[in-house]
Scaffold this motif. Structure first.
Motif, mmCIF file in Angstrom:
data_model
loop_
_atom_site.group_PDB
_atom_site.id
_atom_site.type_symbol
_atom_site.label_atom_id
_atom_site.label_comp_id
_atom_site.label_asym_id
_atom_site.label_seq_id
_atom_site.Cartn_x
_atom_site.Cartn_y
_atom_site.Cartn_z
ATOM 1 N N MET A 68 -0.072 9.335 -8.476
ATOM 2 C CA MET A 68 -1.389 8.898 -8.031
ATOM 3 C C MET A 68 -2.035 8.793 -9.367
ATOM 4 S SD MET A 68 -4.363 11.589 -6.175
ATOM 5 C CE MET A 68 -4.101 12.839 -7.534
ATOM 6 N N MET A 69 -3.055 7.816 -9.441
ATOM 7 C CA MET A 69 -3.800 7.427 -10.590
ATOM 8 C C MET A 69 -4.763 8.459 -10.733
ATOM 9 S SD MET A 69 -2.566 4.428 -11.698
ATOM 10 C CE MET A 69 -3.790 3.999 -12.414
ATOM 11 N N ASN A 75 -11.756 1.500 -10.250
ATOM 12 C CA ASN A 75 -11.513 1.233 -8.592
ATOM 13 C C ASN A 75 -10.361 1.651 -8.368
ATOM 14 O OD1 ASN A 75 -14.229 0.186 -8.529
ATOM 15 N ND2 ASN A 75 -13.423 -2.118 -8.871
ATOM 16 N N ALA A 76 -9.349 2.025 -9.176
ATOM 17 C CA ALA A 76 -7.939 2.360 -8.869
ATOM 18 C C ALA A 76 -7.862 3.987 -8.661
ATOM 19 C CB ALA A 76 -6.796 1.744 -9.547
ATOM 20 N N PHE A 78 -7.666 7.735 -7.948
ATOM 21 C CA PHE A 78 -6.799 8.311 -6.704
ATOM 22 C C PHE A 78 -6.002 7.406 -5.803
ATOM 23 C CE2 PHE A 78 -10.959 10.604 -7.788
ATOM 24 C CZ PHE A 78 -10.260 11.635 -8.698
ATOM 25 N N MET A 79 -5.423 6.495 -6.367
ATOM 26 C CA MET A 79 -4.769 5.360 -5.627
ATOM 27 C C MET A 79 -3.100 5.978 -5.531
ATOM 28 S SD MET A 79 -4.270 1.322 -5.686
ATOM 29 C CE MET A 79 -3.635 1.276 -7.434
ATOM 30 N N VAL A 80 -2.527 5.965 -4.630
ATOM 31 C CA VAL A 80 -1.358 6.430 -4.796
ATOM 32 C C VAL A 80 -0.251 5.399 -4.086
ATOM 33 C CG1 VAL A 80 0.334 8.042 -3.367
ATOM 34 C CG2 VAL A 80 -2.181 8.718 -3.809
ATOM 35 N N ASN A 81 0.753 5.239 -5.280
ATOM 36 C CA ASN A 81 1.901 4.271 -5.107
ATOM 37 C C ASN A 81 3.178 4.929 -5.111
ATOM 38 O OD1 ASN A 81 0.496 1.802 -5.295
ATOM 39 N ND2 ASN A 81 -0.174 2.389 -7.397
#
Length: 129
Positions: A68-69, A75-76, A78-81
Motif C-alpha cells: 500500500m502506498m 492521488n495514489a 493508500f493505493m494497493v498493488n
C-alpha cells in the motif's frame, strides 16, 4: 515376516520428519517472507500488507506481495498493488514476460467493464460503447 513389518514401521517413522521438512521453504535459496517484506518496504517506500508464496509457470519460487502506498503519495495515496517478487533476491519481477514471439500478459483479472445493476453508471443510464 515380523521383521519386515518392523522395518516398514521404522522406515515410515524416519520418513515422517523428512516429509515435514519439504513443506517449509520452496527452495533452499529463498529468503524468508519477513526479510522480503523488509526489502520491499525499504526499496519502494510502501507498507506491505501481505506476503504469500507462489510459483511462476516455469516453477520459479516467488512471493506475491500486497503493498500500500503511503498517505503522502497524492492521488495514489493508500493505493494497493500486488508485486511479484523473486524469492531468491527479493527484487520485483516485471509484470510482462518477454518471449521470442512477443510477450505474455499476467494471468487472472478481468478487463471487462462493470455492467451490473450495482454500478452507479448503469443506474444513471450511461451508454456503454
Amino acid at each position: 515376516m515380523r521383521s519386515f513389518l518392523i522395518g516398514l514401521l521404522l522406515a515410515g517413522a524416519l520418513a515422517a520428519p523428512a516429509a515435514a521438512q519439504t513443506s517449509a521453504p520452496t527452495s533452499p535459496a529463498a529468503k524468508p517472507a519477513d526479510e522480503v517484506k523488509r526489502i520491499v518496504e525499504q526499496t519502494y517506500n510502501v507498507q506491505v500488507l501481505r506476503v504469500t508464496e507462489a510459483a511462476l509457470e516455469d516453477g520459479t519460487a516467488v512471493y506475491k506481495v500486497a503493498a500500500m502506498m503511503p498517505g503522502t503519495a497524492g492521488n495514489a495515496a493508500f493505493m494497493v498493488n500486488t508485486l511479484t517478487v523473486d524469492a531468491a533476491t527479493g527484487l520485483a519481477l516485471p509484470p510482462f514476460r518477454h518471449h521470442a514471439a512477443g510477450y505474455s500478459l499476467p494471468q487472472g483479472g478481468s478487463y471487462e467493464p462493470n455492467r451490473t445493476s450495482n454500478n452507479p453508471a448503469v443506474a444513471r443510464g450511461h451508454t456503454w460503447r
